[in-house]
Design a protein around this motif. Structure first.
Motif, PDB file in Angstrom:
ATOM      1  N   GLN A 251       0.852  -1.170   0.000  1.00  0.00           N
ATOM      2  CA  GLN A 251       0.000   0.000   0.000  1.00  0.00           C
ATOM      3  C   GLN A 251       0.892   1.226   0.000  1.00  0.00           C
ATOM      4  N   TRP A 252       0.502   2.217  -0.791  1.00  0.00           N
ATOM      5  CA  TRP A 252       1.298   3.423  -0.910  1.00  0.00           C
ATOM      6  C   TRP A 252       0.971   4.359   0.232  1.00  0.00           C
ATOM      7  N   LYS A 253       2.006   4.825   0.907  1.00  0.00           N
ATOM      8  CA  LYS A 253       1.851   5.822   1.964  1.00  0.00           C
ATOM      9  C   LYS A 253       2.941   6.870   1.761  1.00  0.00           C
ATOM     10  N   PRO A 254       2.606   8.133   1.928  1.00  0.00           N
ATOM     11  CA  PRO A 254       3.644   9.164   1.777  1.00  0.00           C
ATOM     12  C   PRO A 254       4.654   9.080   2.922  1.00  0.00           C
ATOM     13  N   ILE A 255       5.894   9.353   2.615  1.00  0.00           N
ATOM     14  CA  ILE A 255       6.956   9.358   3.618  1.00  0.00           C
ATOM     15  C   ILE A 255       6.963  10.744   4.255  1.00  0.00           C
ATOM     16  N   GLU A 256       6.847  10.781   5.563  1.00  0.00           N
ATOM     17  CA  GLU A 256       6.700  12.053   6.270  1.00  0.00           C
ATOM     18  C   GLU A 256       7.892  12.979   6.072  1.00  0.00           C
ATOM     19  N   GLU A 257       9.111  12.430   6.086  1.00  0.00           N
ATOM     20  CA  GLU A 257      10.295  13.266   5.923  1.00  0.00           C
ATOM     21  C   GLU A 257      10.306  13.939   4.548  1.00  0.00           C
ATOM     22  N   LEU A 258       9.908  13.186   3.504  1.00  0.00           N
ATOM     23  CA  LEU A 258       9.876  13.772   2.163  1.00  0.00           C
ATOM     24  C   LEU A 258       8.786  14.828   2.041  1.00  0.00           C
ATOM     25  N   GLN A 259       7.664  14.613   2.707  1.00  0.00           N
ATOM     26  CA  GLN A 259       6.592  15.607   2.669  1.00  0.00           C
ATOM     27  C   GLN A 259       7.039  16.899   3.357  1.00  0.00           C
ATOM     28  N   LYS A 260       7.782  16.785   4.448  1.00  0.00           N
ATOM     29  CA  LYS A 260       8.297  17.983   5.130  1.00  0.00           C
ATOM     30  C   LYS A 260       9.271  18.738   4.241  1.00  0.00           C
ATOM     31  N   VAL A 261      10.135  18.014   3.543  1.00  0.00           N
ATOM     32  CA  VAL A 261      11.097  18.652   2.650  1.00  0.00           C
ATOM     33  C   VAL A 261      10.374  19.343   1.500  1.00  0.00           C
ATOM     34  N   ARG A 262       9.363  18.702   0.942  1.00  0.00           N
ATOM     35  CA  ARG A 262       8.602  19.307  -0.153  1.00  0.00           C
ATOM     36  C   ARG A 262       7.900  20.587   0.304  1.00  0.00           C
ATOM     37  N   ARG A 263       7.317  20.547   1.501  1.00  0.00           N
ATOM     38  CA  ARG A 263       6.645  21.745   2.020  1.00  0.00           C
ATOM     39  C   ARG A 263       7.643  22.856   2.275  1.00  0.00           C
ATOM     40  N   ALA A 264       8.846  22.504   2.763  1.00  0.00           N
ATOM     41  CA  ALA A 264       9.848  23.516   3.087  1.00  0.00           C
ATOM     42  C   ALA A 264      10.449  24.156   1.842  1.00  0.00           C
ATOM     43  N   THR A 265      10.526  23.407   0.745  1.00  0.00           N
ATOM     44  CA  THR A 265      11.149  23.952  -0.468  1.00  0.00           C
ATOM     45  C   THR A 265      10.184  24.720  -1.352  1.00  0.00           C
ATOM     46  N   ARG A 266       8.922  24.751  -1.025  1.00  0.00           N
ATOM     47  CA  ARG A 266       7.947  25.480  -1.844  1.00  0.00           C
ATOM     48  C   ARG A 266       7.992  26.951  -1.601  1.00  0.00           C
TER      49      ARG A 266
END
Length: 71
Positions: free
Chosen positions: A56-71
């Motif tokens: 099952q696909w689940k987003p990786i929390e660390e990658l989501q934080k990095v994506r939010r920070a780089t926007r």
């Protein structure tokens, strides 16, 4: 000689069956002229593996934080 023939026929049948299965998968491109951009029709929610067991696909929390920070 008969067991050797049976083994060879079984191997050839298995190889041809797997080849037909692999050609029907969506990540294999056969017709480049009819569909020049096949990556647009691939569903990202469907795993593109030969065998998937209880995945099952689940987003990786660390990658989501990095994506939010780089926007």
């Amino acid at each position: 000689l008969i067991p050797l023939a049976v083994i060879m026929i079984t191997a050839a049948t298995g190889a041809s069956t797997f080849s037909m299965y692999a050609l029907k998968k969506s990540d294999v491109i056969i017709d480049r002229k009819g569909n020049p951009e096949p990556w647009e029709t691939v569903d990202p929610t469907v795993p593109q593996k030969l065998l998937t067991i209880n995945q099952q696909w689940k987003p990786i929390e660390e990658l989501q934080k990095v994506r939010r920070a780089t926007r």
